[in-house]
Design a protein around this motif. Sequence first.
Motif, PDB file in Angstrom:
ATOM      1  N   GLY A   1       1.048  -1.408   0.158  1.00 46.89           N
ATOM      2  CA  GLY A   1       0.069   0.132   0.009  1.00 46.89           C
ATOM      3  C   GLY A   1       0.571   1.759   0.049  1.00 46.89           C
ATOM      4  N   TYR A   2       2.065   1.598   1.064  1.00 48.59           N
ATOM      5  CA  TYR A   2       2.414   2.003   0.785  1.00 48.59           C
ATOM      6  C   TYR A   2       3.285   2.378  -0.464  1.00 48.59           C
ATOM      7  N   LEU A   3       3.890   1.117  -1.233  1.00 50.32           N
ATOM      8  CA  LEU A   3       4.868   1.654  -2.541  1.00 50.32           C
ATOM      9  C   LEU A   3       3.657   2.252  -3.633  1.00 50.32           C
TER      10      LEU A   3
ATOM     11  N   ALA B   1       1.847  11.881 -10.551  1.00 51.16           N
ATOM     12  CA  ALA B   1       1.325  13.144  -9.898  1.00 51.16           C
ATOM     13  C   ALA B   1       2.317  13.936 -10.041  1.00 51.16           C
ATOM     14  N   ARG B   2       3.790  14.227  -9.351  1.00 55.46           N
ATOM     15  CA  ARG B   2       4.317  15.042  -9.808  1.00 55.46           C
ATOM     16  C   ARG B   2       5.235  14.915 -11.166  1.00 55.46           C
ATOM     17  N   LEU B   3       5.470  13.662 -11.657  1.00 51.53           N
ATOM     18  CA  LEU B   3       6.169  14.157 -12.593  1.00 51.53           C
ATOM     19  C   LEU B   3       5.102  14.415 -13.848  1.00 51.53           C
ATOM     20  N   GLU B   4       3.202  14.517 -13.857  1.00 50.99           N
ATOM     21  CA  GLU B   4       2.343  14.249 -14.869  1.00 50.99           C
ATOM     22  C   GLU B   4       2.662  16.403 -14.818  1.00 50.99           C
ATOM     23  N   ALA B   5       2.651  16.488 -13.605  1.00 53.62           N
ATOM     24  CA  ALA B   5       2.985  18.488 -13.283  1.00 53.62           C
ATOM     25  C   ALA B   5       3.411  18.916 -13.698  1.00 53.62           C
ATOM     26  N   GLN B   6       5.233  18.367 -13.805  1.00 52.64           N
ATOM     27  CA  GLN B   6       6.332  18.826 -14.338  1.00 52.64           C
ATOM     28  C   GLN B   6       5.641  18.817 -15.778  1.00 52.64           C
ATOM     29  N   THR B   7       4.899  18.088 -16.604  1.00 54.06           N
ATOM     30  CA  THR B   7       5.297  18.046 -17.805  1.00 54.06           C
ATOM     31  C   THR B   7       4.270  18.596 -18.054  1.00 54.06           C
ATOM     32  N   GLU B   8       2.916  18.351 -17.015  1.00 50.49           N
ATOM     33  CA  GLU B   8       2.755  20.248 -17.752  1.00 50.49           C
ATOM     34  C   GLU B   8       3.041  21.368 -17.629  1.00 50.49           C
ATOM     35  N   GLN B   9       4.309  21.464 -16.886  1.00 54.73           N
ATOM     36  CA  GLN B   9       4.365  22.988 -16.741  1.00 54.73           C
ATOM     37  C   GLN B   9       5.400  23.351 -18.017  1.00 54.73           C
ATOM     38  N   LYS B  10       6.155  22.248 -18.255  1.00 51.52           N
ATOM     39  CA  LYS B  10       7.084  21.830 -19.020  1.00 51.52           C
ATOM     40  C   LYS B  10       6.044  22.663 -20.134  1.00 51.52           C
ATOM     41  N   LYS B  11       5.537  22.200 -20.957  1.00 54.04           N
ATOM     42  CA  LYS B  11       4.247  22.040 -21.950  1.00 54.04           C
ATOM     43  C   LYS B  11       4.013  23.889 -21.645  1.00 54.04           C
ATOM     44  N   LEU B  12       3.393  24.434 -20.708  1.00 56.19           N
ATOM     45  CA  LEU B  12       3.214  25.608 -20.757  1.00 56.19           C
ATOM     46  C   LEU B  12       3.784  26.460 -20.485  1.00 56.19           C
ATOM     47  N   GLU B  13       5.349  26.206 -19.957  1.00 59.39           N
ATOM     48  CA  GLU B  13       5.931  27.172 -20.042  1.00 59.39           C
ATOM     49  C   GLU B  13       6.377  27.584 -21.550  1.00 59.39           C
ATOM     50  N   LYS B  14       6.929  26.487 -21.970  1.00 59.02           N
ATOM     51  CA  LYS B  14       6.999  26.480 -23.447  1.00 59.02           C
ATOM     52  C   LYS B  14       6.092  27.132 -24.832  1.00 59.02           C
ATOM     53  N   MET B  15       4.207  26.577 -24.014  1.00 53.31           N
ATOM     54  CA  MET B  15       4.075  28.110 -24.463  1.00 53.31           C
ATOM     55  C   MET B  15       3.879  29.185 -25.010  1.00 53.31           C
ATOM     56  N   LEU B  16       4.047  29.994 -23.987  1.00 56.50           N
ATOM     57  CA  LEU B  16       4.594  30.741 -23.280  1.00 56.50           C
ATOM     58  C   LEU B  16       5.337  31.585 -23.579  1.00 56.50           C
ATOM     59  N   LYS B  17       6.347  31.343 -23.302  1.00 62.53           N
ATOM     60  CA  LYS B  17       7.712  31.820 -24.328  1.00 62.53           C
ATOM     61  C   LYS B  17       7.342  31.457 -25.973  1.00 62.53           C
ATOM     62  N   GLU B  18       6.378  31.002 -26.828  1.00 62.88           N
ATOM     63  CA  GLU B  18       6.102  30.889 -27.888  1.00 62.88           C
ATOM     64  C   GLU B  18       4.945  32.478 -28.260  1.00 62.88           C
ATOM     65  N   ILE B  19       4.217  32.357 -26.914  1.00 65.12           N
ATOM     66  CA  ILE B  19       2.638  33.593 -27.387  1.00 65.12           C
ATOM     67  C   ILE B  19       3.845  34.358 -26.770  1.00 65.12           C
TER      68      ILE B  19
ATOM     69  N   ASN C   1       1.804   6.374  -7.133  1.00 66.30           N
ATOM     70  CA  ASN C   1       0.869   7.465  -7.557  1.00 66.30           C
ATOM     71  C   ASN C   1       1.472   8.829  -6.856  1.00 66.30           C
ATOM     72  N   GLU C   2       2.216   9.059  -6.507  1.00 70.92           N
ATOM     73  CA  GLU C   2       2.501  10.760  -6.015  1.00 70.92           C
ATOM     74  C   GLU C   2       3.635  10.880  -6.461  1.00 70.92           C
ATOM     75  N   ARG C   3       4.982   9.486  -6.959  1.00 70.35           N
ATOM     76  CA  ARG C   3       6.242  10.057  -7.919  1.00 70.35           C
ATOM     77  C   ARG C   3       5.452  10.436  -9.359  1.00 70.35           C
TER      78      ARG C   3
END
Length: 134
Positions: free
Chosen positions: A94-96, A105-123, A101-103
Amino acid sequence: MDIPTIPDQTFYLIVLIIVAIVVIIVVAQWRKVAQSKTSVNMLEKEIQLKKMSMVEKDIETKRLMDNPIPLPKDQQDSLKAIRQSTTDVRNEIGYLHSEINERLARLEAQTEQKKLEKMLKEIEAKEKKLNNKK
């Protein structure tokens, strides 16, 4: 009394052959239906026997659960240790699982953040380009 002519005899012969073929087909179909009914009845009986067997096994299991066989002290301790180790393993799993799941979720959030930063730079680059054209 008229004697049937040759064409009449041929006609009767053809009709007789057709009737014989129809009778043979009907009898064959009737046998197939009878065999199918027999097979269905046999399958129903087998299902009933399997159900009865399952109920008997369930009753026997419940009887054994209600009347536990007393185990010697060392076997009881061994069983207790097995149960405890099983509980420990389940807790670790259960702990593992939670950590994975936490890792994830964090990876997905980091990926989303990088995509958004890239889009912001393009804009921002496009805005700069538009502002320079004015």
